[in-house]
Every structure is written in structure tokens, then in C-alpha cells.
Scaffold this motif. Structure first.
Motif, short mmCIF file in Angstrom:
data_model
loop_
_atom_site.label_atom_id
_atom_site.label_comp_id
_atom_site.label_asym_id
_atom_site.label_seq_id
_atom_site.Cartn_x
_atom_site.Cartn_y
_atom_site.Cartn_z
N ALA A 108 48.78 35.82 42.23
CA ALA A 108 47.69 36.58 41.62
C ALA A 108 47.04 37.51 42.64
N GLY A 109 46.68 38.69 42.19
CA GLY A 109 46.06 39.66 43.07
C GLY A 109 44.55 39.47 43.18
N ILE A 110 43.95 40.28 44.05
CA ILE A 110 42.51 40.26 44.25
C ILE A 110 41.92 41.53 43.64
N GLN A 202 40.35 36.56 41.76
CA GLN A 202 41.77 36.70 41.48
C GLN A 202 41.99 37.19 40.06
N THR A 203 43.02 38.01 39.90
CA THR A 203 43.42 38.49 38.59
C THR A 203 44.55 37.61 38.06
N ASP A 204 44.77 37.66 36.78
CA ASP A 204 45.87 36.91 36.17
C ASP A 204 47.21 37.51 36.62
#
Length: 205
Positions: A108-110, A202-204
Motif C-alpha cells: 500500500a502506498g502513502i 496508507q492507501t488501499d
């Protein structure tokens, strides 16, 4: 007697030579086992007779055998290394390879989940200020700036620095400011500094 022996030896040499040279024609009638030629020599006359495949020597004949092929010779010495050959032509372009398999899902990204603007205004009038607008702990500062309202009396604000900062584990935006009061202006200004604060999450995937 010597002449007769010489004649027999020459005949034998010629016969063997004929077997070696014309082996393809004589093997059809010669009695061989694949490695030797078998013959009979008359004891008195020294006549040489090649045995047929089914023949045998008589009682007044001597049996003789000759190798069709001699033993393998010793290996010769290694030859010298040859000169390097000329560079060959460039090969054809290879066929493109097949597409690789899709890779696994990345982590997951930030991303910025929240943002807000924090401001701080000078509490009193002065000619120089060092003001900092701080974000809350856990937030980051992504931008900032300043604002100096003028009265129109000839004030000339000079921004010496406008930079992000971290103090006591808190992020913020700091401004160094000086105001030049020209033309006898007697009004004093109160500058405002602002910071754009953000919260990361965090992104999905």
C-alpha cells in the motif's frame, strides 16, 4: 638359391601389397577374420596360396597369417596454436522473448489523508520578527507563507527567509521578516505566518 628366395619374398611382398591396395577385390575370395589374411606356403617351392573362406592348408604347406591393418600408432605431439581468425559477421536479430508473468501486488502506498492551514500572527508591533507556525505532532508541513497587511504609509516589508522547519519534533513554517518604515511612517505592522499541515496514511493496494 638366393635368387629363388628373393623371388619368393618379392612375390610375397607383391601379394601382400595387392591385398592392401586391392583389398576390396581380394576379400571376396580371401579367408579373413576381419583382422588377418590367412595363406598357405608350399614347403618346397615356397609358392604362396591365399586361402579361400572354406580352404585349409595341405600337409606340405605352412600356414601363415598377415594383419590387414597394423596397430594404432602413438598419438602425435600437440600442434601449435593457430592464428586468431577474422571476426565473423554480425548475427541476425533474435526473436523477441515472451512477456514475463505479472508481478505480485505492491504494498500500500502513502497518501495525504487530511490537511489544514495553521496561522500565527505577531502579538505586537515591531520592525523585525521571527515567526513560526507549527503543525501538531504527527503532522508534516507541505507548504507555508506569510502575509503583511500595510497601512499605505510607506511601509516596505522585507522577507529575509521563508522556510520549513522542525523544532522539538514538530514540523512548521518559519519566516524572518523586517519592515522598513520610510517617509517617517509611524505605523507598526503585525505580520501573519501560515503553514499547510498534512496527515499521511496508507492507501488501499
Amino acid at each position: 638359391m638366393r635368387a629363388r628366395t628373393r623371388t619368393i619374398l618379392l612375390a610375397l611382398v607383391a601379394l601382400i601389397t595387392g591385398i592392401v591396395i586391392g583389398g576390396g577385390a581380394l576379400t571376396a575370395i580371401a579367408h579373413t577374420d576381419g583382422a588377418q589374411v590367412h595363406a598357405c606356403i608350399t614347403e618346397g617351392s615356397r609358392n604362396v596360396r591365399i586361402l579361400s573362406p572354406t580352404g585349409t592348408c595341405g600337409s606340405n604347406e605352412l600356414t601363415r597369417h598377415w594383419n590387414i591393418r597394423g596397430p594404432i600408432g602413438l598419438t602425435g605431439p600437440t600442434g601449435e596454436t593457430g592464428a586468431t581468425g577474422a571476426r565473423g559477421p554480425r548475427g541476425l536479430q533474435g526473436v523477441p522473448g515472451a512477456d514475463g508473468e505479472q508481478g505480485p501486488q505492491g504494498p500500500a502506498g502513502i497518501a495525504i489523508t487530511e490537511q489544514r492551514i495553521v496561522t500565527v500572527t505577531a502579538p505586537y508591533h515591531a520592525e523585525t520578527w521571527t515567526l513560526t507556525a507549527f503543525c501538531d505532532p504527527g503532522e508534516i508541513v507541505i507548504s507555508g507563507g506569510w502575509d503583511v497587511p500595510t497601512s499605505g504609509n510607506g511601509e516596505n516589508p522585507n522577507i529575509l527567509a521563508s522556510v520549513p522547519t522542525i523544532e522539538d519534533d514538530k514540523a512548521g513554517w518559519k519566516v524572518f521578516l523586517r519592515v522598513d518604515y520610510g517617509n517617517g511612517a509611524n505605523s507598526y505592522l503585525k505580520p501573519t505566518v501560515y503553514a499547510v499541515c498534512a496527515t499521511l496514511g496508507q492507501t488501499d493496494p
